[in-house]
Design a protein around this motif. Structure first.
Motif, PDB file in Angstrom:
ATOM      1  N   ASN A  25       0.835  -1.211   0.000  1.00  0.00           N
ATOM      2  CA  ASN A  25       0.000   0.000   0.000  1.00  0.00           C
ATOM      3  C   ASN A  25       0.869   1.260   0.000  1.00  0.00           C
ATOM      4  N   ARG A  26       1.930   1.235   0.784  1.00  0.00           N
ATOM      5  CA  ARG A  26       2.843   2.386   0.827  1.00  0.00           C
ATOM      6  C   ARG A  26       3.506   2.604  -0.531  1.00  0.00           C
ATOM      7  N   ASN A  27       3.931   1.522  -1.163  1.00  0.00           N
ATOM      8  CA  ASN A  27       4.557   1.639  -2.475  1.00  0.00           C
ATOM      9  C   ASN A  27       3.580   2.190  -3.511  1.00  0.00           C
ATOM     10  N   ILE A  28       2.344   1.751  -3.453  1.00  0.00           N
ATOM     11  CA  ILE A  28       1.328   2.233  -4.386  1.00  0.00           C
ATOM     12  C   ILE A  28       1.120   3.727  -4.219  1.00  0.00           C
ATOM     13  N   VAL A  29       0.961   4.167  -2.984  1.00  0.00           N
ATOM     14  CA  VAL A  29       0.757   5.603  -2.724  1.00  0.00           C
ATOM     15  C   VAL A  29       1.943   6.407  -3.249  1.00  0.00           C
ATOM     16  N   SER A  30       3.143   5.940  -2.974  1.00  0.00           N
ATOM     17  CA  SER A  30       4.341   6.644  -3.407  1.00  0.00           C
ATOM     18  C   SER A  30       4.436   6.703  -4.926  1.00  0.00           C
ATOM     19  N   ARG A  31       4.267   5.578  -5.583  1.00  0.00           N
ATOM     20  CA  ARG A  31       4.367   5.539  -7.057  1.00  0.00           C
ATOM     21  C   ARG A  31       3.257   6.358  -7.713  1.00  0.00           C
ATOM     22  N   ALA A  32       2.067   6.365  -7.134  1.00  0.00           N
ATOM     23  CA  ALA A  32       0.968   7.153  -7.706  1.00  0.00           C
ATOM     24  C   ALA A  32       1.322   8.639  -7.691  1.00  0.00           C
ATOM     25  N   TYR A  33       1.868   9.103  -6.569  1.00  0.00           N
ATOM     26  CA  TYR A  33       2.307  10.501  -6.528  1.00  0.00           C
ATOM     27  C   TYR A  33       3.371  10.765  -7.583  1.00  0.00           C
ATOM     28  N   TYR A  34       4.363   9.877  -7.669  1.00  0.00           N
ATOM     29  CA  TYR A  34       5.446  10.108  -8.622  1.00  0.00           C
ATOM     30  C   TYR A  34       4.942  10.124 -10.064  1.00  0.00           C
ATOM     31  N   PHE A  35       3.913   9.358 -10.362  1.00  0.00           N
ATOM     32  CA  PHE A  35       3.312   9.447 -11.691  1.00  0.00           C
ATOM     33  C   PHE A  35       2.861  10.885 -11.963  1.00  0.00           C
ATOM     34  N   THR A  36       2.171  11.510 -11.001  1.00  0.00           N
ATOM     35  CA  THR A  36       1.696  12.887 -11.214  1.00  0.00           C
ATOM     36  C   THR A  36       2.875  13.859 -11.303  1.00  0.00           C
ATOM     37  N   TYR A  37       3.898  13.614 -10.529  1.00  0.00           N
ATOM     38  CA  TYR A  37       5.093  14.464 -10.574  1.00  0.00           C
ATOM     39  C   TYR A  37       5.731  14.412 -11.963  1.00  0.00           C
ATOM     40  N   TYR A  38       5.885  13.199 -12.494  1.00  0.00           N
ATOM     41  CA  TYR A  38       6.459  13.050 -13.843  1.00  0.00           C
ATOM     42  C   TYR A  38       5.556  13.695 -14.893  1.00  0.00           C
ATOM     43  N   GLU A  39       4.254  13.560 -14.732  1.00  0.00           N
ATOM     44  CA  GLU A  39       3.304  14.171 -15.666  1.00  0.00           C
ATOM     45  C   GLU A  39       3.382  15.694 -15.591  1.00  0.00           C
ATOM     46  N   HIS A  55      11.539  29.727  -5.493  1.00  0.00           N
ATOM     47  CA  HIS A  55      12.888  29.178  -5.529  1.00  0.00           C
ATOM     48  C   HIS A  55      13.263  28.633  -4.161  1.00  0.00           C
ATOM     49  N   LYS A  56      12.272  28.583  -3.281  1.00  0.00           N
ATOM     50  CA  LYS A  56      12.463  28.013  -1.950  1.00  0.00           C
ATOM     51  C   LYS A  56      11.937  26.584  -1.967  1.00  0.00           C
ATOM     52  N   GLY A  57      12.495  25.766  -1.121  1.00  0.00           N
ATOM     53  CA  GLY A  57      12.028  24.395  -1.018  1.00  0.00           C
ATOM     54  C   GLY A  57      12.798  23.468  -1.938  1.00  0.00           C
ATOM     55  N   GLY A  58      12.406  22.215  -1.883  1.00  0.00           N
ATOM     56  CA  GLY A  58      13.073  21.190  -2.677  1.00  0.00           C
ATOM     57  C   GLY A  58      12.583  21.161  -4.106  1.00  0.00           C
ATOM     58  N   VAL A  59      13.128  20.220  -4.853  1.00  0.00           N
ATOM     59  CA  VAL A  59      12.820  20.119  -6.273  1.00  0.00           C
ATOM     60  C   VAL A  59      11.326  19.856  -6.511  1.00  0.00           C
ATOM     61  N   HIS A  60      10.684  19.108  -5.636  1.00  0.00           N
ATOM     62  CA  HIS A  60       9.259  18.838  -5.815  1.00  0.00           C
ATOM     63  C   HIS A  60       8.436  20.100  -5.608  1.00  0.00           C
ATOM     64  N   VAL A  61       8.725  20.835  -4.569  1.00  0.00           N
ATOM     65  CA  VAL A  61       7.997  22.086  -4.304  1.00  0.00           C
ATOM     66  C   VAL A  61       8.166  23.046  -5.477  1.00  0.00           C
TER      67      VAL A  61
END
Length: 128
Positions: A25-39, A55-61
């Motif tokens: 379940n944790r892997n699914i949640v993580s991969r689902a988010y990363y799909f949206t990030y890549y999109e 320009h503040k925060g990490g690469v995702h922000v």
């Protein structure tokens, strides 16, 4: 590997049973988010060329901040992108919980929600 491969993999994991379902379940949640990030990178950064709005925060922000770029002449597109930003931030929070808050239970229902939401977000990003 394509972005769609990540979403397909999420659906495969949802359909399978694991003796370690809580980890799956944790892997699914993580991969689902990363799909949206890549999109987001594909459609907002590369296709639309929208700029980071912080320009503040990490690469995702910073990457997700592109959804708040207001330089488009289409007000509807700006509003839709802002709503997508909020939805992606919510998925990111769930991903953070799944990856780092091991004391929290991540349910199959939460994993299913994340995959369905990720798919919807991906479609909406491609339609901007």
């Amino acid at each position: 590997m394509s972005n769609q491969d990540v979403l397909t993999y999420c659906y495969e994991m949802l359909g399978g049973n694991s003796q370690l379902q809580h980890i799956q379940n944790r892997n699914i949640v993580s991969r689902a988010y990363y799909f949206t990030y890549y999109e987001c990178i594909e459609h907002i950064q590369k296709r639309l060329g929208w700029s980071e709005t912080t320009h503040k925060g990490g690469v995702h922000v910073r990457t997700l901040s592109r959804l708040l770029d207001k330089t488009s002449n289409d007000d509807q597109k700006i509003k839709q992108a802002a709503l997508l930003h909020n939805r992606m931030i919510n998925l990111k929070k769930l991903r953070t919980q799944a990856d780092y808050r091991l004391q929290l239970k991540i349910t199959k229902a939460a994993a299913e929600y994340c995959v369905r939401e990720a798919e919807k977000i991906g479609i909406e990003l491609s339609n901007l």
